[in-house]
Each structure stands twice: as C-alpha cells, then as structure tokens.
Scaffold this active site. Structure first.
Site, short mmCIF file in Angstrom:
data_model
loop_
_atom_site.label_atom_id
_atom_site.label_comp_id
_atom_site.label_asym_id
_atom_site.label_seq_id
_atom_site.Cartn_x
_atom_site.Cartn_y
_atom_site.Cartn_z
CD GLU A 1 -10.30 -6.84 7.22
OE1 GLU A 1 -10.63 -7.37 8.30
OE2 GLU A 1 -10.52 -7.35 6.12
CD GLN B 1 -2.81 1.00 2.47
OE1 GLN B 1 -3.88 0.48 2.21
NE2 GLN B 1 -2.49 1.41 3.69
CB SER C 1 4.72 -2.59 5.28
OG SER C 1 4.78 -1.73 6.39
CD GLU D 1 1.59 11.86 19.18
OE1 GLU D 1 1.64 10.98 18.30
OE2 GLU D 1 2.34 11.86 20.17
CB SER E 1 3.39 7.08 4.37
OG SER E 1 2.38 6.88 5.31
#
Lengths: 372, 401
Positions: free
Chosen positions: B242, B124, B159, B371, B127
């Site tokens: 999910e 995916q 990843s 955060e 980022s």
C-alpha cells in the site's frame, strides 16, 4: 473536495532545466562574493542572461512584446535564480510593474512601457512599503497633479531602476502610481546583501501616472503583492533546495571518526528534515502558481495560497541556511565557502514582499475574516 | 467529468446514504464491543455495495479497480468517521500478503471474502520486545516438528490481536544465520492451542494493542508463506503493498478548522484570542504546512491518474503531520486555561484536543518511528549512508544480547 494542484507540462519542465543549466554555467561564486563588497553594483552578466533568455518577457502578454506565459513559468525561472543567488533584483519587480500596468487598463501606458520591460531595456522597482509596513494604510508619499513627493526608504533595486511602482496617497486615499525615476534623488543603503541595490528614493515633483486609485488600488496592490510573493517563494525554494543538496554532498564526502559525517543521525536527520521542508514549500509554490494562472480564484483564495507559499518558503530557506552552515562546521562560516551568499539572501527575501508577521496576519484574516 | 470524479461522487453518495447508520453520530456512546459489531455490519454493507477490496482482483472478491479508486474511496470514507479501525491492519497488510503468497487459492478466497465482510480479522505479528524498529532482531522461534513447525516466543504491540481470527507472523527458523537470513513467514490460527493474547492498556486509556504469547504452537508446513529463511523479504513486501494510502494532513487528529472554532470562543488578556499574534502565528504556520502536505497528495493523485510514478515526497505525511498535531493539541488545551483540564478518554481523537494530545505519541512510534522515517528519507531519497550496524553479517546467535 481535495486540494487541487498541477503537473508541469513538457514546456515548463524545459524552462526549469534550461534556466538551471544556463545559470549553472554562468554563475561564479567569486564574482558574487566580490559584488558583496561593493555598493551600487549588480551582476550585469546575470541580467544580460535574463534578457537574452527571455525571462523579462515571460509573463508579459504577446500583444506587448512578451511571451504570454504565466506565474508557473516565471516561478520555475525564479527557482533557478534562487539556487544561483542571482545578483540583480529586477525580475520579480518587473513582473509586479507589468501586472500594475496591465491592471490599469490604460492602453497608452501599456504600449509605452510593457514592450520595453519585456525587452529588458528598462529596470523596474516596486516601492510599496514604508517603515515596517509592507503596504501602509496611509502612505506618506503623496501624489498630486502628475507628480510625486516624499521618500520611500530602502527600495529594492532603487539605486538603478528607471521606473518604480509606488504606493502613494492621492486625494486622501492610497493609489498605485508609476513614477519615472530619472530625476529622483537616490541614496544607497549599505546592506548585508549589496546586489539588492537598496536605496532611499526621494521624490520632489517626480513625474508620475496613476495606475489605480480608490478601492481598486488596494485590491490590485494586494494581488500584485500576492503574485510577486509567489515568485519570491519559488526563488526561496530554489535557494533552500540548493543548500539542502550542498549539505547532503558535504555530508557524503567529509569524514570524521572514521566514517562520512552523513552516517551520523544527528547530521543525516537534520538534512532529512530539510528535505521535508523543501518539498512542503515547493508543493505550496506549485499550488499557488497553478491557482494564480488558472484565473478562477478570487482574491481571498489567491491571498491564502500566496501566504502558504510565502510562509513555508521563508521558514524553509532560513532553516536550510542555518543547518547547511552547521553541517559544514568551521568551513561553513568562511567567506570563501560562500554559504553566506545564501544566508544574506534569506534575510533580503524574507523582508522584501513582506515579512512572516505580515503574511501570518494576512493569512489568518483571509481564513477567518478577523483582522489582527 | 472524469471517471475518477464520477467514482468519487458515487462513493460519496453511498457513504452519505449510510452515514446515519454507521457514522460518527451513530457510534457516539457505544461500548467497544458494540462498536466492533457495528463495524462488522458496516463492512458487510460496504461489501454488498461494491466498495470492498476496490483494487483487488475480482476473482477473489475484489472490485478489480486501481489504487486510485482505492485512495479516492478511503479519503471520502475518512471524513465520515465510520467504524473501520478494527479492520485497517487486517485489510491493509496481512490479507494482501495472503492473496499474494497463499498457496491454497480456494481457501485464500474464502478468507479474503470473510475479511472484506468483517466476519474475520487478521493481525500482523511482527514487533517483539527485542525487535520493533529493528524487526530482524526478533527472537520468536519456529523449530521443525515432524512435517510442520513448533512456535515459541512473544510478540508485542500487535494491533487488534484480541479480536483476530488469524495472524501472519515472522519467526526465526535458523539462529546460526545472520539475522535477516534466518527468518520465515507463516500464517497462524489465533484460536490454536498455545496462543495467548493479553491486551496492553495504553497511556490514553485504550487497549487496541496486545502482547501475544506462543507456547509450543503447532504449525503445519502448509502455513508457511515464504521459502525457509526468506521471511524478511516477504515482510518487506508488506511495506510496498500500500504505497499510496489515504493521508490526513491533520495527522489523524482534529482538523485546523476545529482549532479556529475553539479559538473564536476564547480570550487572551481580555481580548479575542484570534487577535493574539501567537495564536495567529500558530494557525498560519499550521495552515501553510498542512496545505503543503495536501498539495503533495493532490499532485501524487494527479501523477497516478496520468500513469506516472509519484515522487518520494509522499512519504513525508506521517512524519510531519503527527508531530504538528501533537504540538497543536498541546496549544489547544493550554489556551483553554483551567477549562483545559477536563478529559474524556473515550472522545474521538479527531474531534477532541485532549485525546488527540495524549494519543499523539503512539502516532509518532507506530508504523515507523519518526527516527526510522528520517533514516529512510536520508538513505533512500538523499543517498546518505546507513547507520553503523555492528550486527551486520554476524550469525544471530553470536550477536551480544
């Protein structure tokens, strides 16, 4: 296998909603603030409400004039009383005394006291603690020949209670004893939370009956402590949730630097953390109450669940009180704002039923078999 | 026995029967390449046993069951330490999106089955250096090029990109729009010309995340999975796919029992460490917290089984558990004194306090930083206001860099 839990059924949800609604309508911050400045009085209107709503009868068997419900229902009521900082400390001790009387297996005592406890005609106190110990190994108060002698210090509800469940030495071993307090000497303890009615109870030949002695006494005392702690944990969660929502509401309305203070991460994250604490403590309470009512759990499992509930609830209520005041700024520390009603209650509930150190040690002992 | 209990039992029995071949013990000492190969074989076996794509439609190779069975299976599987890590993202996010938004159904089915069998892996590509928590700030651009697109830019923290055959990617197609509105969602062939993957070595020593560079990579318009400018919406659907996942109250680090076992062998001031009040306090507080998370999960499962919507408190798990894992790991190392210095960077994080500790920060950042999770709780659950966002409504190319 994964952890078990329970879902509230419709009847239980109705108890939660109704108790919250009644207390919202009848609780007055001004009345509670005024009570803080008096020693020896409690919130009669709250107690009348508790009796009228059947809360005193909830967990007492139907055969003895009660409603035959359990810890789950009592817990939900306690959550509502906690949110309202209810000003009369007799609901949880009444439950504890009823458990002891039921546990005694003595039909005469059951018939004598349970219907009156259920009807709210008499007020009960639980006096297990001595000094710093919630359940001392060698209690100094002594029972012999149908009478109690000695002093229990700062007993919650002690100033007005008609009967008390006392942890006393009988024939060289601790025992659970039911004392009639008509002639006991009471010395009020001036406290930061005066409606708790703390009083030193001095027994001098006070008439009393043994409910459990020998090895059975310790096991029953621990079970009563665990079950009362589960009720108190619900009360703490109710208070904590009320504080979290109060902080949230204030952060939405109070503006500074051109925006609601709830838009600042220092404030919104603080409140989000409170939400997390409240939900974790609540989950432990639901689990513990369900386990206790399920009737399958052994004493070890019950102690573990009670300790988890108690530890999480105490930390949560304390943190919510600290942070709710902080979010309010200056107004939070005023008498009028009344957040200190909760602040005061955090400490009374943190100590009654055993402090964090007691429950930490008890939890680890039950998890590992190693005592402190 | 309920149907769910029966399913749990069946899942457990199968997992136990293959644990010797694929589980924790079998993986010990393997190189990453060997472990990945074992993982591919495990996924093939899982597929053949009928435990793959549990809550996906049968028509595309799934089992057609509900997400309750999915969570039950994942929870059971977690305790065996199977080599599934390489496929977690692939099957968790990109492939479900492909199922939902892929146009060519025959091709989609081929990919789904290959992914379920561990033969292909998807990554995916979200980022970027300029857009992590602030995803819509991303700068990778896709420009019209004939009947397709030309992709240029850089992704970060991707990843398992180094093992991936395909990826899903969000790229900017219109910099004159406000930042959320100029994004489009594509799939990309990771073997295509112009794609370069560079693994990033993390503090703990492993390299499961990557930088991925795109240099004039050619995309066919059929690779587009959202309307032009509708990419952010598809990316957000990913987060909803999910909603109920297997959780671990230990924050994907060692269980509390392991801490107790460690402490039982230690002394403090020449007394058993388990008698020490500070140690007892740490055990007790962690137990109370973890028990609460487990009760939340148990209640959510009961609600799902009763056909109800679980409460939002399920979202607390990662936030609370990983932070506590971090602190407990520090304490576990410290309690060992000088014996705590020893370090094996390959030791599994669920069995080892040192690797648990050094990798814990990743857990507090990846998949939603603490955060951001707190912001979500504050805004979505408690109704508190959004942060001040000066770039709101401003065309992307006019936002100061």
């Amino acid at each position: 296998m994964p952890q078990m839990s329970i879902l509230y059924d419709e009847g239980q949800q109705a108890i939660a909603t109704e108790s919250r609604r009644v207390l919202d309508a009848r609780t007055s911050k001004q009345r509670l603030l005024a009570l803080l400045e008096q020693t020896g009085t409690f919130d009669q209107l709250f107690w009348d409400t508790a009796v009228e709503q059947g809360w005193t009868a909830l967990a007492i068997p139907e055969a003895h004039g009660g409603l035959g419900l359990g810890l789950v229902e009592l817990g939900l009521v306690a959550q509502a009383t906690g949110a309202a900082t209810a000003g009369a400390p007799f609901l949880t001790p009444g439950y504890g005394i009823a458990l002891a009387i039921m546990g005694s297996g003595n039909a005469d005592i059951q018939a004598q006291w349970l219907p009156r406890l259920a009807a709210g005609e008499i007020l009960g106190a639980v006096a297990l603690a001595e000094g710093t110990a919630p359940l001392p190994t060698r209690p100094a108060v002594r029972y012999a020949g149908g009478a109690l002698n000695g002093t229990k210090h700062a007993v919650p509800g002690g100033l007005k209670a008609d009967i008390a469940l006392v942890w006393a030495e009988a024939d060289g071993a601790p025992a659970l004893v039911l004392a009639e307090l008509a002639d006991a000497a009471r010395t009020p303890v001036e406290s930061f939370d005066n409606t708790r009615l703390y009083a030193d109870l001095t027994f001098a030949g006070t008439p009393a009956t043994v409910l459990a002695a020998g090895g059975a006494a310790k096991a029953l005392a621990l079970e009563i402590l665990a079950r009362m702690a589960i009720v108190t944990a619900h009360e703490q969660v109710g208070g904590a949730e009320a504080l979290m929502l109060t902080a949230r509401d204030y952060a939405l309305t109070r503006r500074a630097f051109g925006q609601p203070i709830g838009a600042f991460q220092s404030v919104k994250h603080r409140i989000a953390e409170l939400y997390g604490l409240v939900e974790i403590a609540r989950a432990n309470c639901i689990h513990a109450a369900g386990l206790a009512d399920g009737g399958q759990a052994d004493l070890t499992a019950l102690m573990i669940a009670a300790a988890d509930a108690r530890l999480a609830a105490t930390e949560t209520y304390d943190t919510c009180a600290r942070d709710c005041v902080q979010v309010h700024g200056g107004i939070g520390v005023t008498w009028e704002a009344g957040i200190h009603l909760h602040m005061r209650r955090t400490r009374s509930l943190a100590i009654e039923l055993g402090n964090m150190l007691f429950w930490e040690d008890l939890l680890v002992e039950n998890l590992t078999g190693v005592a402190a | 026995m309920s149907e769910f209990d029966a399913f749990r039992l069946r899942a457990h029995d199968w997992l136990a029967s293959v644990a010797g071949t694929f589980g924790k013990a079998a993986r010990k000492g393997l190189s990453e390449a060997e472990d990945l190969a074992l993982g591919r074989r495990y996924l093939a076996a899982r597929f053949d046993a009928g435990f793959a794509g549990i809550n996906w439609p049968k028509e595309i190779g799934g089992q057609g069951l509900s997400h309750i069975e999915k969570v039950i299976f994942d929870t059971e599987e977690m305790s065996f330490g199977m080599p599934t890590g390489y496929f977690g993202i692939s099957l968790g996010m990109p492939v479900p999106i492909l199922i939902r938004f892929g146009e060519d159904k025959a091709w989609v089915k081929e990919r789904v089955i290959a992914a379920l069998r561990g033969e292909e892996i998807w990554c995916q590509l979200f980022s970027e250096p300029a857009g992590g928590s602030d995803l819509a700030g991303l700068r990778t651009r896709a420009e019209p090029d004939g009947n397709g697109w030309k992709l240029n830019g850089q992704k970060l923290w991707t990843s398992w990109a180094q093992y991936s055959d395909y990826g899903v990617i969000v790229a900017r197609t219109d910099p004159t729009q406000p930042k959320h509105k100029g994004l489009t969602y594509f799939w990309v062939d990771m073997r295509a010309k112009g794609v370069e993957v560079r693994p990033i070595k993390l503090a703990g020593g492993d390299s499961h995340v990557n930088e991925v560079f795109f240099d004039d990579v050619r995309l066919d318009d059929s690779q587009r999975m959202s309307p032009i400018g509708g990419g952010f919406g598809v990316a957000m659907t990913t987060l909803m796919i999910e909603r109920y996942v297997a959780t671990d109250s230990g924050g994907f680090g060692p269980p509390l029992d392991l801490f107790v076992d460690l402490v039982k062998g230690l002394e403090i001031n020449e007394r058993p460490a388990l008698k020490d009040g500070r140690v007892r306090s740490a055990i007790a507080r962690n137990h109370a917290m973890r028990a609460g998370l487990e009760s939340i999960t148990a209640r959510a499962m009961q609600m799902l089984q009763a056909g109800m919507e679980p409460g939002p408190e399920g979202s607390l798990n990662k936030l609370v558990s990983v932070r506590s894992r971090q602190k407990l790991s520090e304490l576990a190392i410290d309690l060992q004194g000088n014996l705590g210095f020893a370090f094996d960077e390959h030791a599994p994080v669920k069995d080892n306090w040192s690797t648990s500790w050094i990798n814990a920060p990743t857990g507090r950042i990846a998949g939603g930083a603490d955060e951001m999770l707190l912001n979500t709780i504050a805004e979505k659950i408690l109704g508190l206001p959004q942060d001040h966002r000066p770039d709101k409504g401003v065309p992307f190319n006019q936002i100061p860099a």
